[in-house]
Design a protein around this motif. Sequence first.
Motif, PDB file in Angstrom:
ATOM      1  N   THR A  24       0.838  -1.191   0.000  1.00  0.00           N
ATOM      2  CA  THR A  24       0.000   0.000   0.000  1.00  0.00           C
ATOM      3  C   THR A  24       0.871   1.238   0.000  1.00  0.00           C
ATOM      4  O   THR A  24       1.928   1.257   0.626  1.00  0.00           O
ATOM      5  CB  THR A  24      -0.906   0.023   1.260  1.00  0.00           C
ATOM      6  N   ALA A  25       0.440   2.271  -0.709  1.00  0.00           N
ATOM      7  CA  ALA A  25       1.123   3.568  -0.673  1.00  0.00           C
ATOM      8  C   ALA A  25       0.569   4.355   0.511  1.00  0.00           C
ATOM      9  O   ALA A  25      -0.620   4.653   0.577  1.00  0.00           O
ATOM     10  CB  ALA A  25       0.893   4.325  -1.977  1.00  0.00           C
ATOM     11  N   LEU A  26       1.454   4.680   1.445  1.00  0.00           N
ATOM     12  CA  LEU A  26       1.040   5.295   2.706  1.00  0.00           C
ATOM     13  C   LEU A  26       1.112   6.819   2.662  1.00  0.00           C
ATOM     14  O   LEU A  26       2.092   7.388   2.201  1.00  0.00           O
ATOM     15  CB  LEU A  26       1.928   4.779   3.834  1.00  0.00           C
ATOM     16  N   ASP A  27       0.082   7.429   3.169  1.00  0.00           N
ATOM     17  CA  ASP A  27       0.017   8.885   3.227  1.00  0.00           C
ATOM     18  C   ASP A  27       0.379   9.376   4.626  1.00  0.00           C
ATOM     19  O   ASP A  27       1.478   9.849   4.864  1.00  0.00           O
ATOM     20  CB  ASP A  27      -1.388   9.349   2.838  1.00  0.00           C
ATOM     21  N   LYS A  28      -0.530   9.214   5.582  1.00  0.00           N
ATOM     22  CA  LYS A  28      -0.313   9.693   6.945  1.00  0.00           C
ATOM     23  C   LYS A  28      -0.336   8.530   7.938  1.00  0.00           C
ATOM     24  O   LYS A  28      -1.044   7.541   7.745  1.00  0.00           O
ATOM     25  CB  LYS A  28      -1.403  10.690   7.333  1.00  0.00           C
ATOM     26  N   LEU A  29       0.447   8.676   9.008  1.00  0.00           N
ATOM     27  CA  LEU A  29       0.434   7.735  10.123  1.00  0.00           C
ATOM     28  C   LEU A  29       0.207   8.544  11.393  1.00  0.00           C
ATOM     29  O   LEU A  29       0.817   9.600  11.586  1.00  0.00           O
ATOM     30  CB  LEU A  29       1.750   6.964  10.204  1.00  0.00           C
ATOM     31  N   PHE A  30      -0.696   8.058  12.250  1.00  0.00           N
ATOM     32  CA  PHE A  30      -1.074   8.772  13.465  1.00  0.00           C
ATOM     33  C   PHE A  30      -0.767   7.923  14.691  1.00  0.00           C
ATOM     34  O   PHE A  30      -1.076   6.731  14.725  1.00  0.00           O
ATOM     35  CB  PHE A  30      -2.569   9.102  13.450  1.00  0.00           C
ATOM     36  N   VAL A  31      -0.174   8.550  15.697  1.00  0.00           N
ATOM     37  CA  VAL A  31       0.110   7.893  16.967  1.00  0.00           C
ATOM     38  C   VAL A  31      -0.628   8.650  18.068  1.00  0.00           C
ATOM     39  O   VAL A  31      -0.436   9.867  18.228  1.00  0.00           O
ATOM     40  CB  VAL A  31       1.618   7.881  17.281  1.00  0.00           C
ATOM     41  N   LEU A  32      -1.483   7.947  18.806  1.00  0.00           N
ATOM     42  CA  LEU A  32      -2.166   8.530  19.960  1.00  0.00           C
ATOM     43  C   LEU A  32      -1.526   7.940  21.212  1.00  0.00           C
ATOM     44  O   LEU A  32      -1.656   6.754  21.493  1.00  0.00           O
ATOM     45  CB  LEU A  32      -3.664   8.227  19.924  1.00  0.00           C
ATOM     46  N   GLU A  33      -0.832   8.789  21.945  1.00  0.00           N
ATOM     47  CA  GLU A  33      -0.027   8.354  23.084  1.00  0.00           C
ATOM     48  C   GLU A  33      -0.679   8.731  24.407  1.00  0.00           C
ATOM     49  O   GLU A  33      -1.247   9.820  24.548  1.00  0.00           O
ATOM     50  CB  GLU A  33       1.361   9.000  23.004  1.00  0.00           C
ATOM     51  N   TYR A  34      -0.576   7.840  25.373  1.00  0.00           N
ATOM     52  CA  TYR A  34      -0.938   8.166  26.752  1.00  0.00           C
ATOM     53  C   TYR A  34       0.212   8.957  27.372  1.00  0.00           C
ATOM     54  O   TYR A  34       1.369   8.545  27.308  1.00  0.00           O
ATOM     55  CB  TYR A  34      -1.184   6.895  27.553  1.00  0.00           C
ATOM     56  N   ILE A  35      -0.118  10.111  27.948  1.00  0.00           N
ATOM     57  CA  ILE A  35       0.899  10.936  28.589  1.00  0.00           C
ATOM     58  C   ILE A  35       0.892  10.642  30.090  1.00  0.00           C
ATOM     59  O   ILE A  35      -0.115  10.840  30.766  1.00  0.00           O
ATOM     60  CB  ILE A  35       0.649  12.432  28.329  1.00  0.00           C
ATOM     61  N   GLY A  36       2.015  10.157  30.603  1.00  0.00           N
ATOM     62  CA  GLY A  36       2.120   9.774  32.005  1.00  0.00           C
ATOM     63  C   GLY A  36       2.281  10.965  32.928  1.00  0.00           C
ATOM     64  O   GLY A  36       2.215  12.126  32.505  1.00  0.00           O
ATOM     65  N   PRO A  37       2.516  10.687  34.204  1.00  0.00           N
ATOM     66  CA  PRO A  37       2.608  11.761  35.205  1.00  0.00           C
ATOM     67  C   PRO A  37       3.751  12.741  34.969  1.00  0.00           C
ATOM     68  O   PRO A  37       3.721  13.860  35.481  1.00  0.00           O
ATOM     69  CB  PRO A  37       2.792  10.998  36.525  1.00  0.00           C
ATOM     70  N   GLU A  38       4.744  12.330  34.195  1.00  0.00           N
ATOM     71  CA  GLU A  38       5.844  13.259  33.911  1.00  0.00           C
ATOM     72  C   GLU A  38       5.417  14.383  32.973  1.00  0.00           C
ATOM     73  O   GLU A  38       6.123  15.374  32.793  1.00  0.00           O
ATOM     74  CB  GLU A  38       7.061  12.522  33.344  1.00  0.00           C
ATOM     75  N   GLY A  39       4.261  14.211  32.311  1.00  0.00           N
ATOM     76  CA  GLY A  39       3.673  15.285  31.516  1.00  0.00           C
ATOM     77  C   GLY A  39       4.267  15.525  30.153  1.00  0.00           C
ATOM     78  O   GLY A  39       4.050  16.582  29.553  1.00  0.00           O
ATOM     79  N   THR A  40       4.998  14.557  29.609  1.00  0.00           N
ATOM     80  CA  THR A  40       5.577  14.731  28.276  1.00  0.00           C
ATOM     81  C   THR A  40       5.693  13.377  27.582  1.00  0.00           C
ATOM     82  O   THR A  40       5.439  12.329  28.180  1.00  0.00           O
ATOM     83  CB  THR A  40       6.947  15.424  28.352  1.00  0.00           C
ATOM     84  N   THR A  41       6.043  13.405  26.310  1.00  0.00           N
ATOM     85  CA  THR A  41       6.105  12.177  25.518  1.00  0.00           C
ATOM     86  C   THR A  41       7.199  11.223  25.998  1.00  0.00           C
ATOM     87  O   THR A  41       8.225  11.655  26.544  1.00  0.00           O
ATOM     88  CB  THR A  41       6.341  12.503  24.035  1.00  0.00           C
ATOM     89  N   ARG A  42       6.939   9.920  25.780  1.00  0.00           N
ATOM     90  CA  ARG A  42       7.973   8.909  25.997  1.00  0.00           C
ATOM     91  C   ARG A  42       8.486   8.392  24.645  1.00  0.00           C
ATOM     92  O   ARG A  42       9.132   7.353  24.582  1.00  0.00           O
ATOM     93  CB  ARG A  42       7.413   7.749  26.821  1.00  0.00           C
ATOM     94  N   GLY A  43       8.175   9.130  23.621  1.00  0.00           N
ATOM     95  CA  GLY A  43       8.631   8.761  22.274  1.00  0.00           C
ATOM     96  C   GLY A  43       9.355   9.917  21.612  1.00  0.00           C
ATOM     97  O   GLY A  43       9.035  10.294  20.476  1.00  0.00           O
ATOM     98  N   ASN A  44      10.328  10.488  22.309  1.00  0.00           N
ATOM     99  CA  ASN A  44      11.003  11.661  21.750  1.00  0.00           C
ATOM    100  C   ASN A  44      12.001  11.303  20.649  1.00  0.00           C
ATOM    101  O   ASN A  44      12.528  12.179  19.985  1.00  0.00           O
ATOM    102  CB  ASN A  44      11.675  12.492  22.853  1.00  0.00           C
TER     103      ASN A  44
END
Length: 199
Positions: free
Chosen positions: A87-107
């Motif tokens: 498949t030819a891919l256009d967009k990919l979306f990631v919905l992340e749970y933000i923990g108590p540290e208040g920022t991403t764990r996927g930097n």
Amino acid sequence: DISLLNDLSATQQAADAAAQAIRDALANFDENAKQNLFYKKPITTNVSSINATFAKENIVDGDLTTRFAAPDNGNTVTVEIDMQKETALDKLFVLEYIGPEGTTRGNETTIEVLQDGSWNKVIDKQSLTANVPIKAETAFDLGGAVGSKVRITFNNTANNNKRITIYEISAQAVDQPALDTAPLEEKIAEAQGIDGSRY
């Protein structure tokens, strides 16, 4: 049955119904082209979930209230999703749970696409959306990369003992070629002009 539009003996009601069916199909065309390619597709992760409630399948279940979580004894999660066809891919979306540290764990997030047995890197060490409450969605432009599988590696460089927790990962295909609707619109006009009382 749209063949009714060529049948001059068809009733006005039948012709109108056929014309409406065409309109409905056209209205749904764009929406269907943008469906989630990852929905309920086979998925693997390099680490197990902490328990059955936070299973890896939650990442592709279409439910934004369920999530995947792995033990916090490392900082990397790799997710592989099999689309089961190229498949030819256009967009990919990631919905992340933000923990108590208040920022991403996927930097440092890397996205690869499998084509003809080779993994091609499309996104290299880009950060997910940071510093937002509870849930954060990040969209990546994959630029039409073609493949049958997608591999996403999430690395948390800020904490070696906190892995990412994911509600959902979804993807959309590149827009299909524009549909030439002129012939169908002509048939609709013909159907609207049929006077059933004359036949």
